[in-house]
Design a protein around this motif. Structure first.
Motif, PDB file in Angstrom:
ATOM      1  N   ALA A  76      -4.883  -2.271   4.497  1.00  0.00           N
ATOM      2  CA  ALA A  76      -4.627  -3.442   3.657  1.00  0.00           C
ATOM      3  C   ALA A  76      -5.380  -3.329   2.333  1.00  0.00           C
ATOM      4  O   ALA A  76      -4.859  -3.722   1.279  1.00  0.00           O
ATOM      5  CB  ALA A  76      -5.035  -4.713   4.395  1.00  0.00           C
ATOM      6  N   THR A  77      -6.574  -2.781   2.363  1.00  0.00           N
ATOM      7  CA  THR A  77      -7.332  -2.578   1.136  1.00  0.00           C
ATOM      8  C   THR A  77      -6.639  -1.559   0.237  1.00  0.00           C
ATOM      9  O   THR A  77      -6.540  -1.752  -0.979  1.00  0.00           O
ATOM     10  CB  THR A  77      -8.765  -2.106   1.467  1.00  0.00           C
ATOM     11  N   TYR A  78      -6.143  -0.485   0.812  1.00  0.00           N
ATOM     12  CA  TYR A  78      -5.426   0.528   0.042  1.00  0.00           C
ATOM     13  C   TYR A  78      -4.129  -0.050  -0.530  1.00  0.00           C
ATOM     14  O   TYR A  78      -3.758   0.243  -1.677  1.00  0.00           O
ATOM     15  CB  TYR A  78      -5.147   1.756   0.909  1.00  0.00           C
ATOM     16  N   GLN A  90       3.504  -5.395   8.717  1.00  0.00           N
ATOM     17  CA  GLN A  90       3.677  -5.824   7.330  1.00  0.00           C
ATOM     18  C   GLN A  90       2.884  -4.924   6.384  1.00  0.00           C
ATOM     19  O   GLN A  90       3.372  -4.565   5.312  1.00  0.00           O
ATOM     20  CB  GLN A  90       3.222  -7.260   7.150  1.00  0.00           C
ATOM     21  N   THR A  91       1.675  -4.572   6.798  1.00  0.00           N
ATOM     22  CA  THR A  91       0.855  -3.689   5.978  1.00  0.00           C
ATOM     23  C   THR A  91       1.514  -2.318   5.857  1.00  0.00           C
ATOM     24  O   THR A  91       1.568  -1.740   4.773  1.00  0.00           O
ATOM     25  CB  THR A  91      -0.549  -3.553   6.582  1.00  0.00           C
ATOM     26  N   PHE A  92       2.013  -1.801   6.957  1.00  0.00           N
ATOM     27  CA  PHE A  92       2.698  -0.502   6.959  1.00  0.00           C
ATOM     28  C   PHE A  92       3.900  -0.529   6.031  1.00  0.00           C
ATOM     29  O   PHE A  92       4.091   0.370   5.203  1.00  0.00           O
ATOM     30  CB  PHE A  92       3.106  -0.150   8.392  1.00  0.00           C
ATOM     31  N   ARG A  93       4.716  -1.552   6.134  1.00  0.00           N
ATOM     32  CA  ARG A  93       5.899  -1.662   5.275  1.00  0.00           C
ATOM     33  C   ARG A  93       5.512  -1.818   3.809  1.00  0.00           C
ATOM     34  O   ARG A  93       6.170  -1.272   2.918  1.00  0.00           O
ATOM     35  CB  ARG A  93       6.761  -2.835   5.712  1.00  0.00           C
ATOM     36  N   GLY A  94       4.448  -2.569   3.552  1.00  0.00           N
ATOM     37  CA  GLY A  94       3.969  -2.722   2.178  1.00  0.00           C
ATOM     38  C   GLY A  94       3.505  -1.402   1.591  1.00  0.00           C
ATOM     39  O   GLY A  94       3.772  -1.092   0.428  1.00  0.00           O
ATOM     40  N   ARG A 118       7.162   4.113  -2.436  1.00  0.00           N
ATOM     41  CA  ARG A 118       8.494   4.241  -3.022  1.00  0.00           C
ATOM     42  C   ARG A 118       8.433   3.961  -4.529  1.00  0.00           C
ATOM     43  O   ARG A 118       9.068   4.637  -5.325  1.00  0.00           O
ATOM     44  CB  ARG A 118       9.454   3.287  -2.320  1.00  0.00           C
ATOM     45  N   HIS A 119       7.629   2.945  -4.927  1.00  0.00           N
ATOM     46  CA  HIS A 119       7.492   2.635  -6.348  1.00  0.00           C
ATOM     47  C   HIS A 119       6.737   3.742  -7.090  1.00  0.00           C
ATOM     48  O   HIS A 119       7.065   4.059  -8.229  1.00  0.00           O
ATOM     49  CB  HIS A 119       6.734   1.316  -6.545  1.00  0.00           C
TER      50      HIS A 119
END
Length: 107
Positions: A61-63, A9-13, A19-20
């Motif tokens: 996750a912090t990044y 989930q973190t990787f995909r986030g 992308r944004h």
């Protein structure tokens, strides 16, 4: 920051935020290549157990939190930042009022 989810989930986030943030295809950026290489190097396999996996996940996750916060801050700043001097009629319209009309058709 909330509790850590799964590393996937973190990787995909992180990829979603890249992308944004990127105007061009994000898979060509050095940031994308670094993130993918780091996640691949720290994955757990049957032969080795990476001691730094939780540390990497926490840093990622912090990044991710930082990237989301910067994007949301930019959106809020764009929406609510002052646009210079406004006329009294425009300010009154923003708060839901109308200015009184002057007699003689001057207002």
């Amino acid at each position: 920051m909330a509790a850590l989810g799964s590393p996937l989930q973190t990787f995909r986030g992180l990829l979603r935020e890249l992308r944004h943030a990127s105007g061009r295809p994000y898979r060509d950026t050095p940031a994308y290549q670094h993130i993918v290489a780091t996640f691949r190097a720290h994955r757990v396999t049957g032969q080795k157990l990476c001691r730094a996996q939780q540390e990497l996940h926490f840093q990622a996750a912090t990044y991710l939190c930082l990237l989301r916060s910067v994007r949301e801050h930019t959106a809020l700043h764009r929406e609510y930042h002052g646009k210079g001097e406004r006329s009294p009629e425009e300010v009154a319209g923003l708060v839901g009022f109308r200015l009184p009309q002057q007699p003689g058709g001057k207002g």
